[in-house]
Design an enzyme around this catalytic site. Structure first.
Site, PDB file in Angstrom:
ATOM      1  N   HIS A 337       0.686  -1.323   0.193  1.00 28.68           N
ATOM      2  CA  HIS A 337      -0.118   0.022   0.443  1.00 28.68           C
ATOM      3  C   HIS A 337       0.882   1.281   0.277  1.00 28.68           C
ATOM      4  O   HIS A 337       1.480   1.281   1.008  1.00 28.68           O
ATOM      5  CB  HIS A 337      -0.807  -0.325   1.508  1.00 28.68           C
ATOM      6  CG  HIS A 337      -1.986   1.063   1.134  1.00 28.68           C
ATOM      7  ND1 HIS A 337      -3.248   0.767   0.677  1.00 28.68           N
ATOM      8  CD2 HIS A 337      -1.507   2.421   1.767  1.00 28.68           C
ATOM      9  CE1 HIS A 337      -4.177   2.338   0.559  1.00 28.68           C
ATOM     10  NE2 HIS A 337      -2.915   3.207   1.106  1.00 28.68           N
ATOM     11  N   ALA A 338       0.817   2.694  -1.041  1.00 33.49           N
ATOM     12  CA  ALA A 338       1.322   3.590  -1.443  1.00 33.49           C
ATOM     13  C   ALA A 338       1.561   4.152  -0.061  1.00 33.49           C
ATOM     14  O   ALA A 338       0.458   4.606   0.916  1.00 33.49           O
ATOM     15  CB  ALA A 338       1.064   4.216  -2.627  1.00 33.49           C
ATOM     16  N   HIS A 367       0.322  12.076  -5.140  1.00 37.92           N
ATOM     17  CA  HIS A 367      -0.394  12.509  -3.661  1.00 37.92           C
ATOM     18  C   HIS A 367       0.763  12.451  -2.402  1.00 37.92           C
ATOM     19  O   HIS A 367       0.235  12.903  -1.421  1.00 37.92           O
ATOM     20  CB  HIS A 367      -1.830  11.108  -3.803  1.00 37.92           C
ATOM     21  CG  HIS A 367      -2.309  11.314  -2.324  1.00 37.92           C
ATOM     22  ND1 HIS A 367      -2.996  12.324  -1.776  1.00 37.92           N
ATOM     23  CD2 HIS A 367      -2.000  10.552  -1.554  1.00 37.92           C
ATOM     24  CE1 HIS A 367      -3.600  11.413  -0.498  1.00 37.92           C
ATOM     25  NE2 HIS A 367      -2.503  10.547  -0.459  1.00 37.92           N
ATOM     26  N   GLU A 368       1.680  10.926  -2.804  1.00 34.09           N
ATOM     27  CA  GLU A 368       2.472  10.382  -1.720  1.00 34.09           C
ATOM     28  C   GLU A 368       3.468  12.041  -1.407  1.00 34.09           C
ATOM     29  O   GLU A 368       4.118  11.649  -0.720  1.00 34.09           O
ATOM     30  CB  GLU A 368       3.237   9.127  -2.124  1.00 34.09           C
ATOM     31  CG  GLU A 368       1.272   8.019  -2.338  1.00 34.09           C
ATOM     32  CD  GLU A 368       1.081   7.958  -0.471  1.00 34.09           C
ATOM     33  OE1 GLU A 368       1.391   8.414   0.552  1.00 34.09           O
ATOM     34  OE2 GLU A 368      -0.171   7.370  -1.151  1.00 34.09           O
ATOM     35  N   HIS A 371       2.627  14.660   1.004  1.00 34.89           N
ATOM     36  CA  HIS A 371       2.774  14.219   2.236  1.00 34.89           C
ATOM     37  C   HIS A 371       4.386  15.041   2.671  1.00 34.89           C
ATOM     38  O   HIS A 371       4.471  15.270   3.361  1.00 34.89           O
ATOM     39  CB  HIS A 371       2.852  12.478   3.461  1.00 34.89           C
ATOM     40  CG  HIS A 371       0.951  12.111   2.636  1.00 34.89           C
ATOM     41  ND1 HIS A 371       0.650  12.760   3.953  1.00 34.89           N
ATOM     42  CD2 HIS A 371       0.289  10.710   1.583  1.00 34.89           C
ATOM     43  CE1 HIS A 371      -1.060  12.530   3.141  1.00 34.89           C
ATOM     44  NE2 HIS A 371      -0.422  11.449   2.491  1.00 34.89           N
ATOM     45  N   GLU A 395      -3.719  14.968   3.325  1.00 32.55           N
ATOM     46  CA  GLU A 395      -4.644  14.321   2.833  1.00 32.55           C
ATOM     47  C   GLU A 395      -4.503  15.102   0.777  1.00 32.55           C
ATOM     48  O   GLU A 395      -4.330  14.966  -0.403  1.00 32.55           O
ATOM     49  CB  GLU A 395      -5.632  13.841   2.846  1.00 32.55           C
ATOM     50  CG  GLU A 395      -5.540  12.104   4.048  1.00 32.55           C
ATOM     51  CD  GLU A 395      -4.356  11.314   3.892  1.00 32.55           C
ATOM     52  OE1 GLU A 395      -4.083  11.125   2.779  1.00 32.55           O
ATOM     53  OE2 GLU A 395      -3.578  10.613   4.420  1.00 32.55           O
ATOM     54  N   HIS A 497      -7.315   0.772   5.416  1.00 33.38           N
ATOM     55  CA  HIS A 497      -6.887   1.980   6.454  1.00 33.38           C
ATOM     56  C   HIS A 497      -7.544   0.547   7.660  1.00 33.38           C
ATOM     57  O   HIS A 497      -7.957   1.143   9.312  1.00 33.38           O
ATOM     58  CB  HIS A 497      -7.666   2.259   5.905  1.00 33.38           C
ATOM     59  CG  HIS A 497      -6.999   3.051   5.020  1.00 33.38           C
ATOM     60  ND1 HIS A 497      -7.114   2.574   4.088  1.00 33.38           N
ATOM     61  CD2 HIS A 497      -5.790   3.807   4.927  1.00 33.38           C
ATOM     62  CE1 HIS A 497      -6.459   3.769   2.662  1.00 33.38           C
ATOM     63  NE2 HIS A 497      -5.592   4.199   3.563  1.00 33.38           N
ATOM     64  N   TYR A 507      -9.358  11.387   4.242  1.00 33.79           N
ATOM     65  CA  TYR A 507      -9.769  11.359   3.163  1.00 33.79           C
ATOM     66  C   TYR A 507     -11.325  11.845   2.608  1.00 33.79           C
ATOM     67  O   TYR A 507     -10.982  12.496   1.488  1.00 33.79           O
ATOM     68  CB  TYR A 507      -9.654  10.080   2.261  1.00 33.79           C
ATOM     69  CG  TYR A 507      -8.496   9.252   2.434  1.00 33.79           C
ATOM     70  CD1 TYR A 507      -7.105   9.518   2.042  1.00 33.79           C
ATOM     71  CD2 TYR A 507      -8.218   8.022   3.916  1.00 33.79           C
ATOM     72  CE1 TYR A 507      -6.150   8.703   2.532  1.00 33.79           C
ATOM     73  CE2 TYR A 507      -7.315   7.666   4.430  1.00 33.79           C
ATOM     74  CZ  TYR A 507      -5.975   7.970   3.966  1.00 33.79           C
ATOM     75  OH  TYR A 507      -4.424   7.335   4.417  1.00 33.79           O
TER      76      TYR A 507
END
Length: 615
Positions: A337-338, A367-368, A371, A395, A497, A507
């Site tokens: 999971h990324a 997206h990552e 973060h 997020e 999750h 999210y």
């Protein structure tokens, strides 16, 4: 007069004592911040070692390191009692001390804390190791979620094969975890009460620092629901045309295995069979990326370039040295999971992702790295502020960039979209594709936490836990499992999750506020003007705009040092979360869908599902 002087002198003495105590507190916090960062780094390294090589030994080390950190945090909370911090003049000092007294699970007695970690770890390990058997060759039982199972779910159009794979996965990823999940809920509730919350739901909601937050989300969701109903009705209508009346009901919930995603959280993988104008090509750059020889490394470099184009922080060399961006080929189990990781030292940030050269993975990388950029921007802050203004902010950052990256304008700019003609039909196709991800996701995200809130709050009898899950999925999303589920099954932990104890409201908040950020960024960049058709919100690209970069820096560098409305204000001058920008973005699609559904006599809404029985 003498009495007045006595009182005055006493007041001054108290005031001086408080000033002295605040000065002592500043030094105390400075030293403590360094120690917390050092100890959290040790626990994070152990978690990284486990996530990148899932073994019993690494799991044991991860739990031990986490328990050691929890023990220290509990000692810190006790130690802070020597300061009368609630009476301090400095709001900043009060905020830091308050954060230090949020113990979370660490409030549990040591044995319970270890037990809780073991329950969560057992669920996460099970999820990482799930393998299912092939549909045709039942002796081939080595299909993992990534990439084999997801490949079937997203690409196959054989409804029987899809139902088989769906059942195999849920039976293995969810059902065996029921006892662990029950213990997890029990201990989560105990921890919440030790932290003076009524339940784990209130613990999670406290991160948003607003007692009306739950109701605000209900109100925003109610505003957006009419658009979701139109999308749902249209997709069901098109799926009936494709699969026939015997597979898809005219008025019932949509069988979720047909929606291109194991959890029916986003439906863009079935775009080619539900697209409004199928003769018009949808934007899909996967083939072009593969044709141009894109690698995982190049995809990450492109995402890094977007941030640096706005004068934001470049990824440090240590990131490239230590990250895992492709699935290892040495046979070890890895949590694919990324994810983005902060190791709480300076410039020690990493990604872990089993990257495939696909369009959606390019957006996931942005997206990552959102973060990661957040980590880098607030790394100068005291330890307790090294997190997002609220979990949803963290997020949203990368997703704002992904909205810009996914526009035809940007994809043409970087040479991945060629000969694309953007007329009104193509625009509706593109908006529809975006809605299959962005709008469809909202009810899904809401139910992930509404479900867990209801268990934390004790609102559902254990005998009905599984059907309560499917009842919410039916009520909010209008989807149902392909086969009848009972209380002998337990399906919620089949979502990562839920197994990994990750709050999901972040999210939902992210998908709402990212459009708020995006609209503001587009206006700042001169890329959006509601009165100019050439500058539409859905084709705005702010790549290279340093003014937008400065706004991001202002917000991200604050970390959690102020309540989230202050961080929002630092970005765009607003203080209230709003669903209006997301509605504005999709308004042309809403108008088109309403007319199209009326024209085709499409049923809007759905009858109640009968796919979960309690006995």
């Amino acid at each position: 007069m003498r009495l007045f002087l006595v009182v005055l002198l006493a007041t001054l003495a108290v005031s001086q004592a408080m000033v002295k105590e605040e000065i002592e507190a500043i030094a105390y916090l400075e030293n403590l911040s360094k120690e917390l960062a050092k100890r959290t780094n040790v626990a994070t390294e152990a978690a990284w070692a486990y996530g990148s090589n899932v073994t019993a030994e690494n799991e044991k080390k991860k739990i031990e390191a986490s328990a050691e950190l929890a023990k220290f945090k509990k000692e810190v909370a006790r130690d802070t009692a020597k300061f009368q911090w609630r009476s301090f003049q400095s709001e900043d000092l009060k905020r830091q001390f308050k954060a230090l007294n949020k113990l979370g699970y660490a409030a549990l007695p040591e044995a319970d804390y270890t037990d809780l970690l073991q329950s969560i770890s057992a669920m996460e390990t099970n999820y990482a190791k799930v393998k299912v058997c092939d549909y045709k060759d039942k002796s081939k039982c080595d299909l993992a979620l990534e990439p084999e199972i997801e490949d079937v779910i997203s690409k196959s159009r054989d409804h029987e094969k899809l139902a088989y794979i769906w059942r195999e996965f849920y039976d293995k990823a969810g059902t065996p975890m029921r006892s662990h999940f029950e213990r997890y809920v029990e201990l989560s509730t105990k921890a919440a009460k030790l932290n003076n919350f009524t339940s784990g739901a209130e613990t999670w909601l406290s991160e948003y620092e607003d007692e009306t937050f739950e109701q605000q989300l209900e109100d925003i969701f109610a505003e957006i629901r009419p658009l979701y109903l139109q999308i749902h009705g249209y997709v069901r209508y098109r799926l009936r045309k494709h699969y026939g009346d015997s597979v898809v009901s005219e008025t019932g919930p949509i069988p979720m295995h047909l929606l291109g995603n194991m959890w029916a959280q986003q439906w863009s993988e079935i775009a080619e069979i539900v697209s409004p104008f199928p003769e018009k090509p949808t934007v899909d750059i996967s083939h072009e990326m593969q044709k141009q020889g894109y690698t995982a490394l190049k995809m990450f470099q492109i995402a890094d370039d977007f941030f640096t184009s706005m004068n934001l922080t470049k990824l440090p060399q240590s990131y490239w040295d230590k990250s895992i961006i492709e699935k290892p080929t040495d046979g070890r189990d890895i949590v694919c999971h990324a994810s983005a990781w902060d190791f709480y030292l300076i410039d020690d940030v990493r990604s872990k992702q089993c990257t495939l050269v696909l369009q959606d993975q390019l957006f996931t990388i942005h997206h990552e790295l959102g973060h990661i950029q957040y980590f880098l921007q607030y790394q100068h802050q005291p330890f307790v502020y090294r997190t997002g203004a609220n979990p949803g902010f963290h997020e949203a950052v990368g997703d704002v960039l992904a909205l810009s990256v996914s526009t035809p304008k940007h994809l043409e700019k970087i040479g991945l979209l060629k000969n694309y003609v953007r007329d009104e039909e193509s625009r509706i196709n593109q908006l529809f594709l975006a809605a299959l991800d962005k709008i469809v996701f909202l009810p899904f995200a809401f139910t992930m936490d509404k479900y867990r809130w209801s268990l934390f709050r004790g609102e559902v009898d254990k005998a009905n836990w599984n059907c309560a899950f499917w009842k919410l999925r039916d009520e909010y999303s209008g989807i149902e499992p392909p086969v009848v589920r009972t209380e002998k099954d337990f399906d919620a932990p089949a979502k990562y999750h839920v197994s990994a104890d990750v709050e999901y409201l972040r999210y939902l908040v992210s998908f709402i506020i990212q459009f708020q950020f995006y609209k503001s960024a587009c206006i700042k960049a001169g890329q959006y003007d509601a009165s100019n058709a050439e500058l539409s919100l859905d084709n705005c690209d702010f790549y290279g705009n340093v003014e937008v970069g400065a706004a991001f820096h202002n917000m991200l560098s604050m970390g959690a040092s102020k309540p989230w409305p202050d961080a929002l204000e630092a970005f765009n001058g607003e203080r209230i979360m709003s669903g209006k920008p997301i509605a504005e973005y999709f308004e042309p699609l809403r108008v088109w869908l309403e007319a199209e559904n009326i024209k085709n006599n499409v049923h809007i809404g759905w009858t109640t599902s009968d796919k979960c029985v309690t006995s």
